[in-house]
Scaffold this active site. Structure first.
Site, PDB file in Angstrom:
ATOM      1  N   HIS A 181       4.918   0.093  -2.070  1.00  0.00           N
ATOM      2  CA  HIS A 181       3.739   0.128  -2.932  1.00  0.00           C
ATOM      3  C   HIS A 181       3.372   1.542  -3.375  1.00  0.00           C
ATOM      4  CE1 HIS A 181       2.889  -4.098  -2.047  1.00  0.00           C
ATOM      5  NE2 HIS A 181       2.913  -3.835  -0.756  1.00  0.00           N
ATOM      6  N   ASP A 222      -4.407   6.666   3.112  1.00  0.00           N
ATOM      7  CA  ASP A 222      -4.828   6.134   4.418  1.00  0.00           C
ATOM      8  C   ASP A 222      -3.585   5.841   5.270  1.00  0.00           C
ATOM      9  OD1 ASP A 222      -4.043   4.073   2.712  1.00  0.00           O
ATOM     10  OD2 ASP A 222      -5.426   2.604   3.582  1.00  0.00           O
TER      11      ASP A 222
END
Length: 317
Positions: A241, A9
């Site tokens: 991340h 995303d």
């Protein structure tokens, strides 16, 4: 070669991870599937096409889910304070990108690709798990055909980042995440236990940009507001991340882990919490846990080596 579908995303840290997947010599990027999360799916898909064009990535882009798998869940505001209004740190991105999308929805692209390469495809999911859950619902057999699933999400022995107990990707669609965690395929969960202690400083990224090509310089530019956001948690740097999950694909030995069944809390004050029942522990019989597959939960990481691999890969163009 690792055959990878990247479910994403974009998203600032998603962009760095995409460039890593594109440039690592042992990764064959079969496709990019988009999902809502850091922005609407229209925006994340536009961003994926933009990065594909800017960085000359041959992999097709397939547009995915725009709402949670449980349609009764209310949508939360997009995290514009983290990734910018346009999802890419508010750098200049055109409203539309003149590149075609794969005609299949993301979950169908996943099913078809896994079936075309049985036992070979690794699903690297760094956003909400909605596309993977939809694929499992339509074709449960893919759980026996995918090589494995590598997830950036969750938190087990550290606090969450959107609630005291929940990480953003899981919290965004807990029902989908629970479907994915409990399906009979191999899942490796790379969560905040390891990603929150793997931080790249502004100067480290700036030195990469100074040595790198247009893509690395662009990555540096779109990361600046993201680094600004992280000033509450990191001294002039950012947590990488999603790139941690991509590093796990090629060098899992840089991580330490435990194994056990994983469940996701759906609803209540612990909505989105990820819980592992370690295989090393004995518990009384419990229908909510018994008979579930044992998954890998990463609990430790060699952060400096991970950062160095990211740098070396991005500069290898």
């Amino acid at each position: 070669m690792h055959k990878v579908i990247y479910d994403t995303d974009p998203g600032v840290d998603d962009a760095m991870a995409l460039l890593f997947l594109h440039r690592h010599p042992e990764i064959d990027l079969l496709g990019i599937t988009t999902v809502f999360g850091n922005a609407s799916v229209e925006t994340t898909t536009r961003n994926a096409l933009f990065l594909k064009r800017e960085w000359n990535i041959p992999a097709p882009v397939s547009k995915g889910a725009s709402v949670t798998i449980d349609s009764s869940r209310a949508e939360r505001p997009w995290p514009a304070m983290v990734h910018g209004e346009n999802g890419l740190g508010d750098i200049d991105v055109p409203e539309t990108i003149d590149l075609p999308l794969d005609p299949r929805p993301a979950h169908r692209f996943i099913i078809d690709t896994v079936r075309a390469h049985p036992g070979e495809v690794r699903l690297v999911a760094v956003g909400r798990m909605t596309n993977l859950a939809l694929a499992l619902k339509e074709d449960p057999e893919i759980a026996t055909l995918a090589k494995d699933v590598v997830i950036m999400g969750g938190n087990f022995y550290v606090p969450g980042n959107v609630s005291p107990v929940a990480e953003a990707n899981i919290h965004g669609d807990p029902e989908a995440a629970d479907i994915v965690m409990t399906a009979p395929w191999k899942v490796a969960v790379i969560g905040l236990d390891v990603t929150a202690i793997t931080t790249m400083s502004r100067s480290y990224l700036g030195e990469m940009a100074a040595r790198g090509d247009k893509a690395v310089k662009q990555l540096d530019a779109l990361s600046q507001s993201y680094i600004d956001f992280y000033k509450h948690a990191v001294e002039d740097g950012m947590m990488v991340h999603d790139s941690c999950a991509c590093v796990y694909v090629v060098v899992p030995e840089l991580f330490s882990s435990i194994s056990g069944a994983v469940r996701v809390v759906c609803g209540g004050i612990a909505d989105g919490q990820t819980i592992v029942r370690p295989d090393a522990r004995r518990f009384p019989p419990d229908g909510a846990w018994d008979g579930l597959p044992s998954q890998v939960v990463c609990t430790g990481i060699e952060s400096e080596k991970v950062l160095d691999l990211i740098r070396n890969t991005l500069l290898a163009a």
